[in-house]
Design a protein around this motif. Structure first.
Motif, mmCIF file in Angstrom:
data_model
loop_
_atom_site.group_PDB
_atom_site.id
_atom_site.type_symbol
_atom_site.label_atom_id
_atom_site.label_comp_id
_atom_site.label_asym_id
_atom_site.label_seq_id
_atom_site.Cartn_x
_atom_site.Cartn_y
_atom_site.Cartn_z
ATOM 1 N N THR A 606 0.821 -1.213 0.000
ATOM 2 C CA THR A 606 0.000 0.000 0.000
ATOM 3 C C THR A 606 0.851 1.257 0.000
ATOM 4 O O THR A 606 0.473 2.269 -0.611
ATOM 5 N N GLU A 607 2.010 1.236 0.669
ATOM 6 C CA GLU A 607 2.898 2.397 0.641
ATOM 7 C C GLU A 607 3.392 2.680 -0.773
ATOM 8 O O GLU A 607 3.456 3.836 -1.207
ATOM 9 N N ALA A 610 0.519 4.049 -2.838
ATOM 10 C CA ALA A 610 0.246 5.436 -2.471
ATOM 11 C C ALA A 610 1.292 6.388 -3.034
ATOM 12 O O ALA A 610 0.987 7.547 -3.355
#
Length: 887
Positions: A606-607, A610
């Motif tokens: 997810t990092e 993002a």
């Protein structure tokens, strides 16, 4: 005498023979089993020529015109490179290890348990259930194995036979049978059966402390607000993000002043109606010890598991999915997996295979890998597929069932012992399964066990323990494996999973046209909620065999097993955590991994999403090698606030000040933290739990300690050996810091800056028979590769686990017990851009250059390119063997 000691004596004799014979004869002895990987070999039974192209790593890519020829060739190459491993496995799975190694107590104990469970009989019944095509593939595979065995002496098949021949009569090698392959599936299921130790453990700990609250503290429920399940809801994702933010400051605000809170009253959770287990009389501990006698062919312990995840093309550079998998299994020599490609030259209904990946020697097909349309990975579902039943038995051969006395089912097993007398055992069963306490303990298992009100009186004989396990019912897992090798889309995966009985697994997959998905698979029992049960009747505790209310109510229908295709997040992560949050239907398991590996993988994915950075295959490998320590993230802030007695200890604690919480092999802080952690578990639990239940330090232990930190006066903190003192949290934490400092000073030196995690944490692959203590170095060096210092640790993504309950000479043993047995990354946009690596190498012959030639790059995490297409295979060609029909 142990297997290792007996073999050591044989090796000593072998060395004398070799030394007398001279160097030339020595070379002949040790190199005689090496097969030829080039030229042409005539093989009866083939319908046409088969090409076997190997690269410099010895990995075979097999090309044939006929499916039976293809699997016959796979049997041939497995026998070429791994036959002793195959033969050892079939002796274990059939309960015939004593026939191979002779009169060895450990082998007889293993045979007794395996015969009691009846693995071989179940496998024999399975063969008749399989699809005709599957039976033909298994038969062709066996024919290929036997074609290689034909006219070869044992000494030409493996150096191990030469060594064994010094102490027992090796005789002739019996032909391979298709059932030998199916029996291997039982060993896989047994080693991956995750729950039975916890079920026995709860009962054993209760027998020791008599307090259900204290037992529950050792087995906390899965917390999906901290670590998400495989299939989270949108609400759970939001709640987890909020909980993670709040937890960042939790440790900083913890009261470590050694306050005046009253000690929790010991025994406050004692059940008014004690739980009925024979385990308080040590029967359960004996059962646990006996079951553990079965050699772990895939590995054992809480560290067994896997990582697998898939990222959709929406988030990749190529616009097509990327899939990663690294199963965490035992790391012996030779390595567990065998890389292979199985290619029909023309894919058709008659020859439908174009697949490559990781296989097991002894089993046809590819277990994990990719075909032209789809790639898949597997992780253990950690489902609860077994239960222990307490049976009321009588000396006249009957047992109690719903108020009636019924006759036990009996069969006789004769265990042949090479060089010794045959041993005859009688196996008794109830409808719940074989009575394991009889054959194992030699007597009934009840004794003075506490029982609930209304339990049947002990009378004569007492109680026995039976095992219900889904793998003891014949199934069609072999059909499922072949179906996965041919799968094209999500519907095919679901159809294959519906046939996959045991071991229960999580399938993660991606297709060439861009689909990604998840499918749970395995035979899962349905348990009824029993009104008025003393403890939960959900499978976490042994059950009452005389009461039909505790019986299984059937199996979960395959279409009810959890699955998803193309989730909105654009990725799926499985790492042995809960499939869905606790309480959802179907409830597959309670004793699962607590999800720290899975959550770390999710966070890294997810990092990157993002940040707007699309994924490449190299990114997937980078995640596989991540060594962030979740234990340190939880505990270090707490440890830094503990008052220590002197500057000597403070010097070690200061290592935590600038530590990034990464278990790098060169990290001094990682070495100190691991020693602190093992001492913390020892000081907290060893005085109050049976030896077999000492915590191994896995993810469950992490949650246990996290919860106990919030209760400074929990009865678990007290050291029962100090009768006049009641220890609390801060005292135990301080003692752990002190003891760890002293131990590392002795083992690694006085200056903490000189300590290294990799000096304590090493991987030393050992051979199943020639890796024990006492084997002379000159022979041990052949079979057992030199150790490597490595990073990672339990519950890190790079899960090189160790057992915190293992101590030797007063010091913790932090050596690696399990880890990534292979790593693969499949690029669905360019199959030849995929990567793979095996733990050691392709060959099982210790004098082969391919025995451990992948070990260095496995340790460093550097994968090899995976040649999948014919063009790439030809470009990587190092040697080619042609198998041809006679004439």
């Amino acid at each position: 005498m142990s297997v290792a000691r007996r073999i050591a004596l044989a090796v000593a004799v072998f060395l004398v023979v070799v030394l007398v014979a001279g160097v030339i004869t020595t070379v002949i002895f040790v190199r005689r089993p090496l097969p030829s990987h080039s030229g042409t070999q005539q093989v009866d039974g083939l319908s046409a020529e088969v090409e076997i192209i190997r690269d410099r790593l010895g990995i075979p890519q097999i090309y044939a015109d006929d499916a039976e020829d293809l699997f016959m060739a796979q049997g041939y190459v497995h026998a070429q490179d791994r036959f002793f491993e195959m033969d050892y496995r079939r002796h274990v799975t059939a309960g015939r290890l004593s026939e191979l190694v002779g009169p060895v107590d450990a082998a007889l104990a293993a045979d007794t348990v395996t015969r009691t469970l009846g693995w071989r009989q179940v496998a024999e019944q399975e063969f008749d259930l399989l699809d005709p095509a599957s039976r033909s593939y298994l038969t062709a595979y066996a024919d290929g194995v036997n074609a290689y065995l034909e006219s070869r002496q044992p000494s030409q098949l493996g150096l191990e036979y030469t060594v064994l021949g010094m102490s027992v009569d090796v005789g002739t090698i019996e032909p391979w049978d298709p059932v030998d392959s199916l029996a291997w599936l039982k060993a896989m299921s047994w080693d991956l059966l995750s729950n039975y130790g916890d079920e026995l453990g709860r009962a054993a700990v209760f027998g020791q402390v008599g307090d259900l609250d204290m037992v529950d503290a050792l087995y906390p429920a899965y917390d999906s607000s901290r670590n998400l399940p495989i299939l989270p809801t949108a609400a759970e994702v939001t709640a987890q993000e909020e909980a993670a933010a709040a937890e960042e400051t939790q440790a900083q605000g913890m009261d470590l002043t050694g306050g005046d809170s009253d000690r929790a009253e010991a025994g406050s959770g004692v059940a008014s109606d004690p739980y009925p287990t024979a385990l308080a009389a040590d029967a359960g501990e004996a059962v646990r010890t006996a079951l553990d006698a079965i050699p772990a062919l895939l590995g054992t312990g809480e560290g067994l598991g896997s990582n697998s995840w898939v990222v959709s093309g929406e988030h990749t550079v190529s616009g097509r999915p990327l899939l990663a998998n690294d199963p965490h299994l035992g790391l012996g020599a030779p390595g567990i997996w065998y890389q292979v490609g199985l290619h029909c030259r023309t894919v058709s209904e008659q020859c439908p295979f174009d697949v490559a990946g990781f296989s097991f020697s002894g089993l046809p097909g590819v277990v994990i890998g990719q075909n032209a349309d789809l790639a898949w990975g597997l992780t253990n579902l950690t489902s609860d597929a077994s239960d222990f039943f307490l049976e009321r038995v009588y000396s006249d051969g009957t047992y109690l069932r719903a108020g009636d006395r019924l006759p036990l089912t009996e069969r006789t097993e004769v265990i042949e012992v090479n060089g010794g007398d045959d041993v005859t055992i009688t196996v008794q069963s109830t409808p719940h399964g074989p009575i394991i306490s009889d054959a194992i303990l030699g007597s009934r298992a009840a004794g003075d066990a506490p029982l609930p009100d209304g339990a049947p009186p002990t009378g004569l004989s007492g109680y026995a323990i039976a095992l219900s396990w889904t793998a003891l019912t014949p199934g069609r897992t072999a059909d499922a494996l072949f179906a996965m090798n041919r799968a094209v889309d999500a519907d095919d995966v679901a159809a294959a999973a519906a046939l996959f009985d045991s071991p229960s697994q999580s399938f993660v997959f991606a297709t060439a046209d861009g689909q990604i998905g998840y499918q749970a698979a395995g035979a899962m029992p349905i348990r009824a909620d029993v009104p008025g049960a003393v403890v939960p009747s959900d499978g976490r505790w042994p059950r009452l065999g005389w009461d039909p209310a505790y019986d299984w109510q059937g199996l979960v229908a395959p279409e009810q097993m959890p699955s998803v295709v193309d989730p909105a997040e654009g990725f799926i992560v499985t790492a042995n955590q809960a499939v869905t949050s606790p309480g959802n239907t179907p409830d597959l398991a309670t004793d699962v991994d607590r999800g720290y590996r899975a959550q770390r993988i999710r966070d890294l994915i997810t990092e990157q999403i993002a940040a707007g950075e699309p994924f490449t295959a190299a990114d997937m490998t980078r995640i596989q090698l991540d060594e962030v320590n979740p234990y340190a993230q939880m505990l270090v802030p707490v440890l830094q606030r503990i008052r220590v007695p002197n500057d000597f200890v403070a010097e070690a604690v200061d290592l935590f000040d600038d530590w990034d919480r990464v278990n790098d092999a060169d990290s001094p802080a990682a070495a100190y933290f691991a020693a602190v952690w093992t001492n913390l578990l020892r000081l907290t639990f060893w005085d109050q739990v049976p030896e077999a239940q000492r915590p191994s330090g896995g993810s469950v232990s992490l949650d246990v300690i996290r919860n106990l930190l919030e209760d400074e006066a929990s009865p678990w903190w007290d050291d029962r050996a100090t009768l006049t003192v009641v220890e609390q949290r801060d005292e135990i934490l301080g003692l752990a810091l002190v003891d760890a400092r002293a131990q590392l000073t002795v083992s690694q030196g006085k200056d903490p800056a000189d300590w290294r995690w990799g000096r304590s944490h090493q991987i030393a692959p050992t051979h199943a028979l020639l890796g024990g203590d006492g084997v002379p170095g000159v022979v041990s060096n052949y079979f057992n590769p030199d150790p490597f210092a490595i990073g990672g640790g339990s519950s890190s993504v790079n899960a090189t686990s160790w057992d915190a309950s293992a101590w030797a000479g007063g010091y913790p043993d932090l050596s690696v017990t399990s880890g990534p047995s292979m790593r693969m990354v499949v690029d669905l946009a360019d199959r030849d851009a995929s990567t793979w690596q095996n733990f050691l190498g392709s060959s099982g012959h210790p004098t082969s250059g391919n025995y451990d030639d992948q070990f260095d790059r496995w340790a460093s995490g550097e994968p090899y390119p995976w040649a999948f297409t014919r063009a790439a295979v030809e470009e990587s060609e190092d040697r080619t063997l042609t198998l041809a029909p006679p004439g």
